[in-house]
Design a protein around this motif. Structure first.
Motif, PDB file in Angstrom:
ATOM      1  N   GLY A  10      56.834  43.956  30.442  1.00  0.00           N
ATOM      2  CA  GLY A  10      55.802  44.925  30.725  1.00  0.00           C
ATOM      3  C   GLY A  10      54.418  44.311  30.872  1.00  0.00           C
ATOM      4  O   GLY A  10      53.428  45.008  30.885  1.00  0.00           O
ATOM      5  N   THR A  11      54.367  43.013  30.982  1.00  0.00           N
ATOM      6  CA  THR A  11      53.058  42.352  31.112  1.00  0.00           C
ATOM      7  C   THR A  11      52.496  42.574  32.520  1.00  0.00           C
ATOM      8  O   THR A  11      53.219  42.495  33.498  1.00  0.00           O
ATOM      9  N   GLU A  12      51.214  42.858  32.572  1.00  0.00           N
ATOM     10  CA  GLU A  12      50.564  42.972  33.875  1.00  0.00           C
ATOM     11  C   GLU A  12      50.283  41.571  34.401  1.00  0.00           C
ATOM     12  O   GLU A  12      49.718  40.734  33.699  1.00  0.00           O
ATOM     13  N   THR A  13      50.663  41.328  35.603  1.00  0.00           N
ATOM     14  CA  THR A  13      50.423  39.990  36.127  1.00  0.00           C
ATOM     15  C   THR A  13      49.060  39.880  36.792  1.00  0.00           C
ATOM     16  O   THR A  13      48.453  38.829  36.814  1.00  0.00           O
ATOM     17  N   GLY A  14      48.624  40.960  37.366  1.00  0.00           N
ATOM     18  CA  GLY A  14      47.354  40.882  38.078  1.00  0.00           C
ATOM     19  C   GLY A  14      47.480  40.178  39.414  1.00  0.00           C
ATOM     20  O   GLY A  14      46.524  40.055  40.147  1.00  0.00           O
ATOM     21  N   VAL A 363      55.156  32.414  35.190  1.00  0.00           N
ATOM     22  CA  VAL A 363      54.992  31.590  33.988  1.00  0.00           C
ATOM     23  C   VAL A 363      53.883  32.201  33.153  1.00  0.00           C
ATOM     24  O   VAL A 363      52.808  32.514  33.670  1.00  0.00           O
ATOM     25  N   GLU A 364      54.185  32.390  31.893  1.00  0.00           N
ATOM     26  CA  GLU A 364      53.166  32.928  30.988  1.00  0.00           C
ATOM     27  C   GLU A 364      52.519  31.776  30.233  1.00  0.00           C
ATOM     28  O   GLU A 364      53.209  30.848  29.796  1.00  0.00           O
ATOM     29  N   PHE A 365      51.214  31.872  30.105  1.00  0.00           N
ATOM     30  CA  PHE A 365      50.471  30.841  29.373  1.00  0.00           C
ATOM     31  C   PHE A 365      49.693  31.475  28.243  1.00  0.00           C
ATOM     32  O   PHE A 365      49.209  32.608  28.357  1.00  0.00           O
ATOM     33  N   ALA A 366      49.554  30.718  27.178  1.00  0.00           N
ATOM     34  CA  ALA A 366      48.631  31.114  26.114  1.00  0.00           C
ATOM     35  C   ALA A 366      47.419  30.213  26.210  1.00  0.00           C
ATOM     36  O   ALA A 366      47.553  29.006  26.452  1.00  0.00           O
ATOM     37  N   ARG A 367      46.271  30.801  26.036  1.00  0.00           N
ATOM     38  CA  ARG A 367      45.065  29.968  25.991  1.00  0.00           C
ATOM     39  C   ARG A 367      45.113  29.156  24.708  1.00  0.00           C
ATOM     40  O   ARG A 367      45.624  29.601  23.690  1.00  0.00           O
ATOM     41  N   THR A 368      44.580  27.951  24.817  1.00  0.00           N
ATOM     42  CA  THR A 368      44.602  27.058  23.653  1.00  0.00           C
ATOM     43  C   THR A 368      43.188  26.802  23.191  1.00  0.00           C
ATOM     44  O   THR A 368      42.218  27.049  23.915  1.00  0.00           O
ATOM     45  N   LYS A 369      43.072  26.305  21.987  1.00  0.00           N
ATOM     46  CA  LYS A 369      41.764  25.875  21.484  1.00  0.00           C
ATOM     47  C   LYS A 369      42.007  24.871  20.372  1.00  0.00           C
ATOM     48  O   LYS A 369      43.140  24.713  19.899  1.00  0.00           O
ATOM     49  N   LEU A 370      40.943  24.188  20.019  1.00  0.00           N
ATOM     50  CA  LEU A 370      41.031  23.283  18.888  1.00  0.00           C
ATOM     51  C   LEU A 370      40.642  24.066  17.647  1.00  0.00           C
ATOM     52  O   LEU A 370      39.605  24.736  17.632  1.00  0.00           O
ATOM     53  N   ASP A 371      41.482  24.005  16.620  1.00  0.00           N
ATOM     54  CA  ASP A 371      41.091  24.673  15.374  1.00  0.00           C
ATOM     55  C   ASP A 371      40.085  23.794  14.643  1.00  0.00           C
ATOM     56  O   ASP A 371      39.810  22.668  15.075  1.00  0.00           O
ATOM     57  N   THR A 382      46.715  35.567  26.557  1.00  0.00           N
ATOM     58  CA  THR A 382      47.690  35.025  27.507  1.00  0.00           C
ATOM     59  C   THR A 382      47.345  35.417  28.936  1.00  0.00           C
ATOM     60  O   THR A 382      46.549  36.343  29.164  1.00  0.00           O
ATOM     61  N   PHE A 383      47.924  34.701  29.863  1.00  0.00           N
ATOM     62  CA  PHE A 383      47.852  35.107  31.267  1.00  0.00           C
ATOM     63  C   PHE A 383      49.137  34.668  31.940  1.00  0.00           C
ATOM     64  O   PHE A 383      49.882  33.838  31.392  1.00  0.00           O
ATOM     65  N   VAL A 384      49.392  35.212  33.091  1.00  0.00           N
ATOM     66  CA  VAL A 384      50.641  34.937  33.780  1.00  0.00           C
ATOM     67  C   VAL A 384      50.331  34.470  35.200  1.00  0.00           C
ATOM     68  O   VAL A 384      49.463  35.030  35.868  1.00  0.00           O
TER      69      VAL A 384
END
Lengths: 463, 423
Positions: A10-14, A363-371, A382-384
């Motif tokens: 059900g994710t919107e791809t945009g 492909v779904e991606f999660a944004r990353t960051k440095l903790d 996330t984005f697709v």
């Protein structure tokens, strides 16, 4: 999270909908366009340009560029020889330090090495075009068709080199100069290693890798046997028994996986295989997706993405889990990709591959960051990206199985063969170099490994 | 705005930039273009007696240095190869069309009074501003006892100059050859003969290069070569010295400076060493007449910056500082200083000093970084590093011991012939 169809989540791809999925095809561009797209990306300097550029060189004392070259080419000397009209001497100066100087002129990240060290970079941010001048000189000598170096009188000593990549070739040539007989076992049908199979076609156009190898082999004393693999057709034990010394230039035979479900979708490939196919097959027979996603941050990612565009892919996106400054691909390489209309998205990692039956769709991606501790972490954001094809360029690994099929095995640490400064392994009479030993995975460092090992083997045999 | 009007040998021009007697001034077509571009004057390419001489193909040789073309230039062309009357008619028309510009006519005829008298009469009819006696051409004509064959013999210089002064009311300029041991001798001879001024230098006898395939000197004419006359930027230092020697020895003799003048700064240097105007050839042949625009503009701007109101105001200002070696202060001491922030680590300061001079620049590594440092005790202040350094302002020569009294060789204890100080 596993491989699912996007509608399940059900994710919107945009992104646009209703388009054909799995749009993968060869021959997206006509033959003329393909020929243009895969021709020499950086044409050589004209003789006049070379002289003008050579005359800019200050002929530095203790030149920083020499120190920055892993093979220690005497850069000021070879450039001066171009300026004075001594191209033969120039090429010999280069090849004396680096027998694959022609390849390195094309594929070296000079902006990180010699050209970054050039004093003109400090003075006016415009270094001497060392790589282009090196190509000018080596091209000149190759066009003459004469070998730069003569072979010493035969010594009767026999050395085996495993792997006909840059390290193995450099080692073989160095040994052949000393008069030793060298046999190279190469598991592929052609020599060259990554120069032949792992670099974008437009960097080494016109079959350059093979022409260069033929040029190197004119010295004589080197025999290459193809389709011969260590651990299959022979073992380290038999090599040590049959030869006076052994050099291992095994490269990196393994590739990293994403570790996600869906990697088995037909259009999820290793970028290195895609690049190899582009080098070995007619360009119009290589299939590419309409929308391509490349995962990774090295030159393999750049070469795969850019060539995908040049094959006719409409949208190519490199997704890298860290920032531009962390990419092993240089800034210049990143710009090159962007100039080719490749989009680079930083700070994102793939989390899910969506598909229908065996066909990748998204492909779904999660944004990353440095903790705060500096660890890379996934965020909830996330984005697709819709993708017909996904190319994995997340690193290659050393596969130690072939060397382990022997009674005596050289030490391997952190996934690389342990060597000393002369490229000796822990096993007497066995040397190693190239990507299978620690250090930067560059053609130029591989050549240096082979060169140092040849010198050490010669000392071992002759004293 | 500085006044660039020049007055050389009584000939006025709106600026000091003249085209020297050479191919650029061979025809009305070229000269009109030059005046249109802004040149202050011309010396028309040398006229001779009819029938005209004949020139060869392949006339010029060039010296490229590090990719810079025409750093030096030579020619084996002779004087004009057009009939005398054609030239005279064109000169007359040009002077009529450009009355504010200087038009001087270069002459070379055999060394007889008749010859000079005849041609002077015809040239005078053009209403040109003066004549320049070509005693400089060192090739071709000199073998016919003209050009430098005259200029190398002071007695001939004086004799012909005197004839010319007797047979014309026009200003007479004597163009000197540098192919002599002592430039003062022909200059003094010209002065004795009554010359209104001298112009120098003409070209130096030279071979610009050897064609190593043909094994023949350049420029090659059908497999053979002869020596030519050398000019262009490479000869400027030689010309400056000769102009300065004359200006120092004969301050009342008018001098027109010639030799490698390419930009306004070159002209300023010649004027500072005594030249009343300058003549240009090679730079125009290399880049066309338009270069004069910057010559005029650059000189005027520089003069404004330095508050020199006119050419005459700055003329010969450097002559008072042009002395003999024995007048130099042996107590003057400088050492090199390297600005480490500007240093780009090329090492040229070190290697030149280390290999060829005084081992006064240390090559260090500090935390792995290159660092070049002057060893004051070894530095003799020779300027080599300062000259070799590719970064402006990175190396400076800094004066030491400013308190020390002046000491010249004449008074130095090491000089066996020293002049004792007055008791």
């Amino acid at each position: 999270m596993g491989a699912r169809t996007l509608t399940e989540t059900g994710t919107e791809t945009g992104t646009e909908t209703g388009t054909e999925i799995g749009d993968i095809a060869a021959g997206r561009l006509d033959a003329t366009r393909l020929a243009e797209n895969f021709a020499d990306a950086h044409p050589p300097l004209t003789p006049a340009q070379a002289v003008v550029e050579a005359n800019r060189c200050y002929f530095c004392h203790d030149a920083p560029c020499v120190e920055a070259c892993p093979t220690g080419i005497d850069v000021p000397s070879f450039i001066r020889k171009i300026a004075t009209g001594n191209p033969r001497g120039s090429a010999r100066t280069i090849l004396e330090a680096n027998i694959l100087g022609g390849s390195c002129a094309r594929v070296c990240p000079t902006e990180e090495l010699c050209e970054r060290a050039c004093v003109h970079t400090a003075q006016e941010h415009k270094p001497i075009q060392i790589g282009a001048l090196q190509r000018h000189a080596t091209d000149w000598l190759m066009a003459q068709g004469t070998a730069p170096f003569a072979r010493a009188a035969a010594t009767g000593r026999k050395i085996v080199v495993v792997g006909a990549g840059p390290a193995g070739l450099a080692c073989a040539h160095g040994l052949a100069r000393h008069g030793h007989d060298v046999t190279i076992f190469e598991m592929r049908p052609k020599p060259g290693g990554l120069n032949e199979y792992g670099i974008a076609a437009y960097k080494v156009a016109d079959d350059y890798a093979q022409r260069e190898i033929a040029f190197i082999l004119t010295i004589g004393g080197i025999t290459i046997e193809y389709d011969k693999a260590l651990g299959r057709d022979f073992t380290l034990d038999t090599l040590r028994r049959d030869f006076d010394a052994v050099f291992l230039g095994l490269g990196l035979a393994g590739v990293n996986a994403l570790g996600l479900d869906g990697e088995e979708f037909t259009s999820v490939r290793d970028a290195i295989d895609f690049i190899a196919e582009l080098r070995q097959m007619p360009k119009d027979s290589v299939a590419v997706g309409r929308r391509v996603v490349v995962i990774g941050g090295g030159n393999t990612a750049i070469d795969a993405a850019t060539q995908a565009r040049r094959l006719g892919a409409e949208e190519v996106t490199i997704v890298y889990r860290r920032g531009p400054e962390h990419m092993t691909a240089t800034g210049k390489e990143q710009q090159w990709a962007q100039t080719n209309n490749v989009r680079i998205r930083y700070w994102a990692a793939p989390t899910c591959l969506f598909g229908e039956e065996t066909t990748l769709t998204d492909v779904e991606f999660a944004r990353t960051k440095l903790d705060p501790s500096g660890q890379l972490t996934l965020t909830d954001e996330t984005f697709v990206l819709t993708a017909d094809m996904l190319l994995k360029a997340i690193g290659q690994t050393f596969v130690s199985t072939p060397i382990q099929r022997a009674d005596d095995v050289p030490a391997v640490r952190n996934g690389r063969i342990v060597v000393d400064a002369e490229r000796r392994t822990t096993l007497p009479g066995v040397y190693a170099g190239g990507d299978c030993v620690p250090g930067a995975d560059l053609t130029v460092t591989a050549v240096q490994d082979g060169k140092l090992a040849a010198a050490a083997i010669h000392r071992q045999l002759i004293g | 705005m500085a006044n660039l009007t020049a007055n050389f040998a009584g000939i006025r021009s709106p600026n000091p930039f003249w085209l020297a007697s050479a191919p650029p001034t061979d025809k009305a077509f070229n000269v009109a273009r030059a005046f249109k571009a802004g040149w202050g004057g011309v010396v028309w390419k040398t006229l001779g007696e009819d029938p005209p001489i004949v020139n060869v193909s392949s006339r010029y040789g060039g010296v490229s240095y590090n990719g810079t073309r025409v750093a030096g230039f030579s020619n084996i062309e002779l004087i004009t190869d057009r009939p005398l009357q054609v030239n005279l008619d064109e000169i007359k028309q040009i002077k009529r069309d450009w009355p504010d510009r200087a038009v001087v006519v270069s002459l070379m005829v055999p060394c007889t009074e008749d010859s000079w008298q005849r041609i002077l009469a015809r040239v005078e009819d053009t209403a040109c501003d003066g004549v320049e006696l070509n005693f400089g051409c060192p090739h071709g004509m000199s073998e016919r006892d003209m050009g430098s064959a005259v200029g190398q013999v002071p007695e001939y210089v004086e004799m012909v100059t005197r004839w010319c002064k007797q047979h014309t009311r026009m200003p007479v300029i004597v163009k000197l050859t540098p192919n002599v041991t002592d430039i003062l001798a022909p200059a003094a001879a010209a002065k004795r003969g009554g010359a209104d001024g001298v112009s120098l230098i003409n070209t130096l006898q030279a071979i610009t290069g050897v064609n190593l395939d043909l094994m023949a000197p350049e420029p090659v004419v059908d497999g053979l070569g002869s020596h030519g006359g050398y000019c262009g930027p490479a000869v400027k230092p030689i010309a400056l010295r000769m102009v300065a020697d004359i200006a120092r020895a004969m301050p009342n003799l008018q001098v027109s400076g010639i030799g490698g003048i390419s930009v306004w700064r070159d002209a300023a240097e010649f004027i500072a060493l005594g030249a009343a105007n300058v003549q240009v050839c090679t730079a125009a042949m290399h880049r066309g007449f338009k270069i004069v625009e910057d010559m005029i503009d650059g000189l005027a701007n520089w003069m404004d910056d330095k508050s020199w109101p006119s050419i005459e105001a700055m003329r010969a200002r450097a002559i008072r500082n042009y002395v003999h070696w024995s007048d130099l202060n042996l107590n003057y001491k400088t050492v090199a200083r390297i600005d480490q922030d500007l240093c780009i680590k090329c090492g040229l300061c070190h290697i030149g000093c280390e290999d060829t001079s005084h081992q006064a620049i240390a090559a260090l590594r500090v935390d792995g970084q290159r660092r070049y440092e002057v060893i004051d005790a070894e530095c003799v202040g020779c300027n080599l590093c300062f000259l070799a350094c590719p970064v402006d302002g990175c190396i400076t020569m800094v004066r030491q011991n400013t308190e020390a009294a002046v000491l010249t060789w004449d008074h130095h204890p090491n000089n066996p012939l020293r002049k004792e100080a007055a008791a």
